[in-house]
Design an enzyme around this catalytic site. Structure first.
Site, PDB file in Angstrom:
ATOM      1  N   ASP A  10       1.720   4.921   1.744  1.00 18.13           N
ATOM      2  CA  ASP A  10       1.514   5.800   2.895  1.00 18.13           C
ATOM      3  C   ASP A  10       2.095   7.173   2.585  1.00 18.13           C
ATOM      4  O   ASP A  10       3.127   7.286   1.915  1.00 18.13           O
ATOM      5  CB  ASP A  10       2.215   5.236   4.139  1.00 18.13           C
ATOM      6  CG  ASP A  10       1.650   3.886   4.540  1.00 18.13           C
ATOM      7  OD1 ASP A  10       0.440   3.685   4.382  1.00 18.13           O
ATOM      8  OD2 ASP A  10       2.433   3.022   4.986  1.00 18.13           O
ATOM      9  N   ASP A  46       0.858  -1.188   0.000  1.00 14.03           N
ATOM     10  CA  ASP A  46       0.000   0.000   0.000  1.00 14.03           C
ATOM     11  C   ASP A  46       0.896   1.241   0.000  1.00 14.03           C
ATOM     12  O   ASP A  46       2.115   1.128   0.081  1.00 14.03           O
ATOM     13  CB  ASP A  46      -0.936   0.011   1.217  1.00 14.03           C
ATOM     14  CG  ASP A  46      -0.218  -0.363   2.490  1.00 14.03           C
ATOM     15  OD1 ASP A  46       0.961   0.033   2.645  1.00 14.03           O
ATOM     16  OD2 ASP A  46      -0.806  -1.043   3.346  1.00 14.03           O
ATOM     17  N   ASP A  62      10.855   3.288  12.791  1.00 17.19           N
ATOM     18  CA  ASP A  62      11.510   2.137  13.419  1.00 17.19           C
ATOM     19  C   ASP A  62      12.847   1.774  12.772  1.00 17.19           C
ATOM     20  O   ASP A  62      13.885   1.735  13.434  1.00 17.19           O
ATOM     21  CB  ASP A  62      10.563   0.925  13.469  1.00 17.19           C
ATOM     22  CG  ASP A  62       9.957   0.564  12.112  1.00 17.19           C
ATOM     23  OD1 ASP A  62      10.158   1.330  11.134  1.00 17.19           O
ATOM     24  OD2 ASP A  62       9.290  -0.482  12.020  1.00 17.19           O
TER      25      ASP A  62
HETATM   26  P1  ATP Z   1       4.260  -3.051   4.996  1.00 14.63           P
HETATM   27  O1  ATP Z   1       3.061  -2.132   4.916  1.00 14.63           O
HETATM   28  O2  ATP Z   1       4.785  -3.490   3.693  1.00 14.63           O
HETATM   29  O3  ATP Z   1       4.070  -4.165   5.978  1.00 14.63           O
HETATM   30  P2  ATP Z   1       5.474  -0.723   6.161  1.00 14.63           P
HETATM   31  O4  ATP Z   1       6.902  -0.399   6.426  1.00 14.63           O
HETATM   32  O5  ATP Z   1       4.695   0.217   5.301  1.00 14.63           O
HETATM   33  O6  ATP Z   1       5.448  -2.181   5.605  1.00 14.63           O
HETATM   34  P3  ATP Z   1       3.487  -0.163   8.158  1.00 14.63           P
HETATM   35  O7  ATP Z   1       3.108  -1.011   9.334  1.00 14.63           O
HETATM   36  O8  ATP Z   1       2.498   0.093   7.101  1.00 14.63           O
HETATM   37  O9  ATP Z   1       4.795  -0.854   7.568  1.00 14.63           O
HETATM   38  O10 ATP Z   1       4.035   1.200   8.761  1.00 14.63           O
HETATM   39  C1  ATP Z   1       4.306   2.337   7.942  1.00 14.63           C
HETATM   40  C2  ATP Z   1       5.543   3.043   8.450  1.00 14.63           C
HETATM   41  O11 ATP Z   1       5.314   3.537   9.766  1.00 14.63           O
HETATM   42  C3  ATP Z   1       6.776   2.164   8.567  1.00 14.63           C
HETATM   43  O12 ATP Z   1       7.489   2.091   7.361  1.00 14.63           O
HETATM   44  C4  ATP Z   1       7.565   2.857   9.650  1.00 14.63           C
HETATM   45  O13 ATP Z   1       8.290   3.936   9.103  1.00 14.63           O
HETATM   46  C5  ATP Z   1       6.493   3.421  10.549  1.00 14.63           C
HETATM   47  N1  ATP Z   1       6.189   2.522  11.690  1.00 14.63           N
HETATM   48  C6  ATP Z   1       5.290   1.531  11.741  1.00 14.63           C
HETATM   49  N2  ATP Z   1       5.282   0.934  12.936  1.00 14.63           N
HETATM   50  C7  ATP Z   1       6.210   1.553  13.680  1.00 14.63           C
HETATM   51  C8  ATP Z   1       6.686   1.410  15.025  1.00 14.63           C
HETATM   52  N3  ATP Z   1       6.184   0.477  15.829  1.00 14.63           N
HETATM   53  N4  ATP Z   1       7.671   2.250  15.441  1.00 14.63           N
HETATM   54  C9  ATP Z   1       8.161   3.208  14.626  1.00 14.63           C
HETATM   55  N5  ATP Z   1       7.778   3.382  13.363  1.00 14.63           N
HETATM   56  C10 ATP Z   1       6.808   2.584  12.879  1.00 14.63           C
HETATM   57 MG    MG Z   2       2.561   0.143   4.821  1.00 13.58          MG
END
Ligand code: ATP
Ligand code: MG
Length: 467
Positions: free
Chosen positions: A76, A74, A158
């Protein structure tokens, strides 16, 4: 003294302890991301916000995945606009979340998630207005709702590989934490001091493992080391959040590899205490059964077929059942009530760690109940079982158990044949069953369980039952 100073300069933590306020900037000839790979809706959201005078970027997983040549799950967006300001720009936008607000901009089935730049709560900085601590005694952040600048936003993310920002207008990538370097070196690295960042939010340990498994990266030494000591902190995380995380860990297509890493980093026990105990008690069978279930689930996901949390949890917990049943039987309980009681207590206990919604816990019980019923085939029972809506999941689970090395007297093959047979063949199969049961010393077909790494899976894995 001097030696210590030089060592501290060399320490890989140094770069993250002193966050950069100026990013490394990659122009469009320095990276492989192309506007055409990005959701049109996501670009529209960013451009609209920029036109209104706000800063806005694509951020996180989508930038990371596109740089790696993967298709993002997705898109963001991060912006300097507050949620209310974002909502004012779009007709199709909804503010969600209470702890921290986000905006979902809806375009048919696609949702673009827009988050306002946020800052880390500095340690010891408590909220004076509400007189509430922003962290608990172990350092966990309780509230995470302080808005900040783009630089702040990068530092509170993170992993370095998740702190990359893409501006579709200039096609530049902004890299505040040397994430591009870590992508090149295939490293998972926490931003800042890993111990502190895990203490702030222990779920980051699961995220480190999840992305290591998904991307085939290794966890950089300083980010890996604290996990063993801090894994227990996951026990304080609300069970509903952990349920969601478990689904991401095991139902994202890399479950088998993720499981191996969770075990390696001592992260299985806080999530699935009973399964971790079974893995100690009976390592070969437990690893075979869970490994095969996850391998089949990964395969189904790769083929675009549906999977269900119920089958996953049924498999994760099954190896913990026999010891419980035996214990209850030793206390004088009959086998069937002992099984019922063990199943119930196991699920209740698991729910304290990962809150399993009723719509999944019911089918877990049904898959297990089927295991008791599938051997009882006489008379009309076999045909009644075939009509049962849970038959398919129960049968898949039976094959999984046999593949993992359980000796079930050819029961799986019998059911495979029975499904293919015509009416008269079925009647004769049932007659043979009675005859075999009556025969003295009926020969027992023995099969030896092999390693899941060597034997190809036979079962369909997580079946679509339930969802
Ligand atoms: P995917 O959606 O492919 O699983 P993603 O990296 O986009 O991976 P998300 O859970 O959608 O993961 O989170 C979006 C963003 O928010 C992450 O890339 C990260 O930068 C931040 N993020 C998410 N969870 C945390 C956390 N627990 N602590 C710090 N930053 C976070
Ligand atoms: Mg994501």
């Amino acid at each position: 003294m001097l030696k210590k100073f030089i060592q501290s300069l060399r320490s890989p933590l140094r770069r993250s302890k002193h966050p950069r306020s100026t990013p490394e900037i990659l122009g469009n000839s320095q990276h492989a991301m192309r506007r055409t790979q990005i959701s049109r809706n996501a670009i529209n959201v960013v451009e609209r916000l920029q036109k209104a005078g706000y800063q806005a970027y694509l951020v996180g997983g989508c930038v990371r995945d596109l740089l790696l040549g993967l298709e993002p799950k997705d898109f963001d967006v991060a912006t300097s606009a507050t949620p209310e300001q974002v909502r004012a720009e779009f007709r199709n936008a909804r503010v969600i979340g209470r702890r921290f607000k986000l905006v979902h901009v809806h375009f048919g089935r696609e949702i673009i998630e827009v988050a306002t730049f946020r800052a880390n709560h500095p340690q010891g900085d408590d909220d004076e207005d509400s007189n509430q601590a922003s962290r608990n005694e172990s350092g966990r952040i309780l509230r995470d709702n302080v808005y900040g600048s783009l630089e702040d936003d990068a530092q509170r993310r993170d992993l370095t590989i998740n702190a990359l920002y893409y501006d579709p207008a200039t096609e530049r990538v902004l890299d505040y934490a040397q994430g591009v370097k870590d992508i090149d070196n295939q490293q998972i690295r926490l931003i800042g001091d890993p111990t502190q960042r895990y203490q702030e939010d222990p779920v980051r340990m699961l995220r480190a493992v999840r992305f290591a498994a998904k991307l085939g990266f290794s966890i950089e030494k300083h980010s890996a080391e604290p996990i063993h000591h801090l894994a227990h902190l996951l026990r304080d995380i609300p069970s509903a959040r952990l349920f969601e995380e478990v689904l991401k860990l095991f139902l994202s297509g890399y479950g088998e590899r993720t499981f191996d890493l969770l075990v390696e980093y001592d992260l299985l026990a806080p999530l699935f205490p009973a399964s971790a105990a079974a893995l100690k008690r009976d390592p070969e069978y437990t690893e075979n059964l869970i490994g095969l279930a996850l391998a089949n689930t990964d395969k189904r996901i790769a083929e675009g077929r549906p999977v269900t949390p119920a089958f996953l949890f049924a498999a994760m917990l099954w190896p913990a059942l026999p010891a419980r049943v035996a214990q209850l039987q030793e206390r004088g309980m009959l086998p069937i009530p002992a099984m019922q009681e063990a199943a119930q207590s196991l699920i209740t206990e698991q729910c304290q760690r990962t809150a399993i919604p009723k719509r999944f816990s019911m089918p877990i019980r049904e898959i297990w109940d089927m295991q008791e019923r599938l051997p009882r085939r006489q008379g009309k029972r076999a045909d009644l079982l075939l009509e049962n809506p849970r038959f398919r999941a129960g049968y898949d689970f039976l094959l999984l158990r046999e593949d993992a090395g359980e000796e079930l007297d050819g029961l799986g093959d019998w059911w495979t044949d029975y499904q293919d047979a015509n009416d008269s063949e079925r009647r004769s199969m049932i007659r043979d069953l009675v005859a075999k049961d009556d025969a003295p010393d009926a020969p027992r077909k023995r099969r030896r369980g092999g390693s899941r790494r060597k034997r190809g899976p036979k079962t369909e894995g997580a079946s679509p039952a339930g969802e």
